[in-house]
Design a protein around this motif. Structure first.
Motif, short mmCIF file in Angstrom:
data_model
loop_
_atom_site.label_atom_id
_atom_site.label_comp_id
_atom_site.label_asym_id
_atom_site.label_seq_id
_atom_site.Cartn_x
_atom_site.Cartn_y
_atom_site.Cartn_z
N LEU A 4 23.07 10.81 29.64
CA LEU A 4 22.66 9.71 28.79
C LEU A 4 21.18 9.92 28.49
O LEU A 4 20.36 9.97 29.40
N ALA A 5 20.86 10.08 27.20
CA ALA A 5 19.49 10.29 26.77
C ALA A 5 18.98 8.96 26.21
O ALA A 5 19.48 8.49 25.19
N ILE A 6 18.01 8.37 26.88
CA ILE A 6 17.51 7.05 26.52
C ILE A 6 16.20 7.19 25.75
O ILE A 6 15.23 7.76 26.26
N SER A 7 16.20 6.66 24.54
CA SER A 7 14.97 6.62 23.75
C SER A 7 14.24 5.33 24.07
O SER A 7 14.81 4.24 23.99
N GLY A 8 12.96 5.45 24.41
CA GLY A 8 12.15 4.28 24.73
C GLY A 8 11.58 3.59 23.51
O GLY A 8 10.84 2.63 23.64
N SER A 9 11.95 4.05 22.34
CA SER A 9 11.42 3.49 21.10
C SER A 9 12.39 2.51 20.48
O SER A 9 13.60 2.72 20.51
N GLY A 10 11.86 1.47 19.88
CA GLY A 10 12.67 0.51 19.15
C GLY A 10 12.68 0.78 17.64
O GLY A 10 13.35 0.08 16.90
N ARG A 11 11.96 1.79 17.20
CA ARG A 11 11.86 2.11 15.77
C ARG A 11 13.15 2.74 15.25
O ARG A 11 13.77 3.56 15.93
N GLY A 12 13.49 2.41 14.02
CA GLY A 12 14.65 3.01 13.38
C GLY A 12 14.47 4.50 13.14
O GLY A 12 15.38 5.29 13.35
N ALA A 13 13.27 4.91 12.71
CA ALA A 13 12.98 6.32 12.43
C ALA A 13 12.13 6.90 13.57
O ALA A 13 11.13 7.56 13.34
N SER A 14 12.56 6.69 14.78
CA SER A 14 11.81 7.09 15.96
C SER A 14 11.78 8.60 16.16
O SER A 14 12.81 9.27 16.08
N THR A 15 10.60 9.11 16.47
CA THR A 15 10.43 10.51 16.82
C THR A 15 11.24 10.85 18.07
O THR A 15 11.91 11.88 18.13
N ASN A 16 11.18 9.98 19.08
CA ASN A 16 11.90 10.22 20.33
C ASN A 16 13.41 10.23 20.13
O ASN A 16 14.11 11.09 20.66
N THR A 17 13.91 9.28 19.34
CA THR A 17 15.34 9.24 19.07
C THR A 17 15.78 10.48 18.30
O THR A 17 16.81 11.09 18.62
N ALA A 18 14.99 10.88 17.31
CA ALA A 18 15.32 12.08 16.53
C ALA A 18 15.34 13.31 17.44
O ALA A 18 16.23 14.16 17.32
N MET A 19 14.37 13.42 18.34
CA MET A 19 14.34 14.55 19.25
C MET A 19 15.58 14.54 20.15
O MET A 19 16.23 15.57 20.34
#
Length: 176
Positions: A4-19
């Protein structure tokens, strides 16, 4: 291995989520990486909320933690600290058995952000004996749009870094 990869960002276009989405693509077929980008959808934690049925979004999040062999967390730094949404997500886990001993590693999508990394290391080592400083992967992707991040992550050098990181994490989890 189920990660499970958890993104700490709440942004829709998050750098962390994209990574993390790119990591999920790179991981196949050796690992199953599910990206959780819903920290902003979790209600604010209160110990009082634990006495009754948990909110559905929290139940779903806890279920994802339970099913994972290990966790990878990637987070931006907000005002030299853990973003509120990620800290809130961790707070929902503090008194739960699903996080105790769960292998956890960090990734970071910026050349800076050492304060959030130090705080995450402190908090995660407190909630899980399975937290590890190694493996750790940092790739500078700040201020890039998600499409560019996806393209960069598939370049041979970054793809090799991710593959090596996942191999070392699987070794740490004892799942190789």
């Amino acid at each position: 291995m189920k990660i499970l990869a958890i993104s700490g960002s709440g942004r829709g276009a998050s750098t962390n989520t994209a990574m993390l989405n790119a990591v999920s693509d790179i991981a196949r077929p050796h690992h199953e990486v599910t990206v959780f980008s819903g920290v902003a959808r979790l209600p604010v934690f209160s110990p009082d909320a634990e006495s009754g049925p948990l909110p559905q979004s929290v139940q779903d999040f806890i279920g994802m933690i339970r099913e994972a062999d290990g966790l990878i967390i990637s987070s931006p730094e907000y005002v030299r600290a853990i973003p509120g949404g990620l800290k809130n997500a961790i707070d929902w886990l503090v008194s739960r058995e699903e996080i105790i001993g769960k292998p956890i590693a960090l990734m970071h999508a910026s050349h800076r952000g050492d304060d959030v990394l130090a705080q995450l290391r402190l908090v995660l080592s407190t909630v899980s004996a399975g937290f590890t400083d190694e493996p750790f992967l940092r790739i500078g992707l700040m201020k890039l749009p998600p499409e560019e991040i996806s393209r960069l992550m598939l370049e041979p050098s970054h793809k090799a870094e991710v593959t090596d990181f996942l191999r070392r994490f699987a070794d740490y989890c004892g799942l190789t």
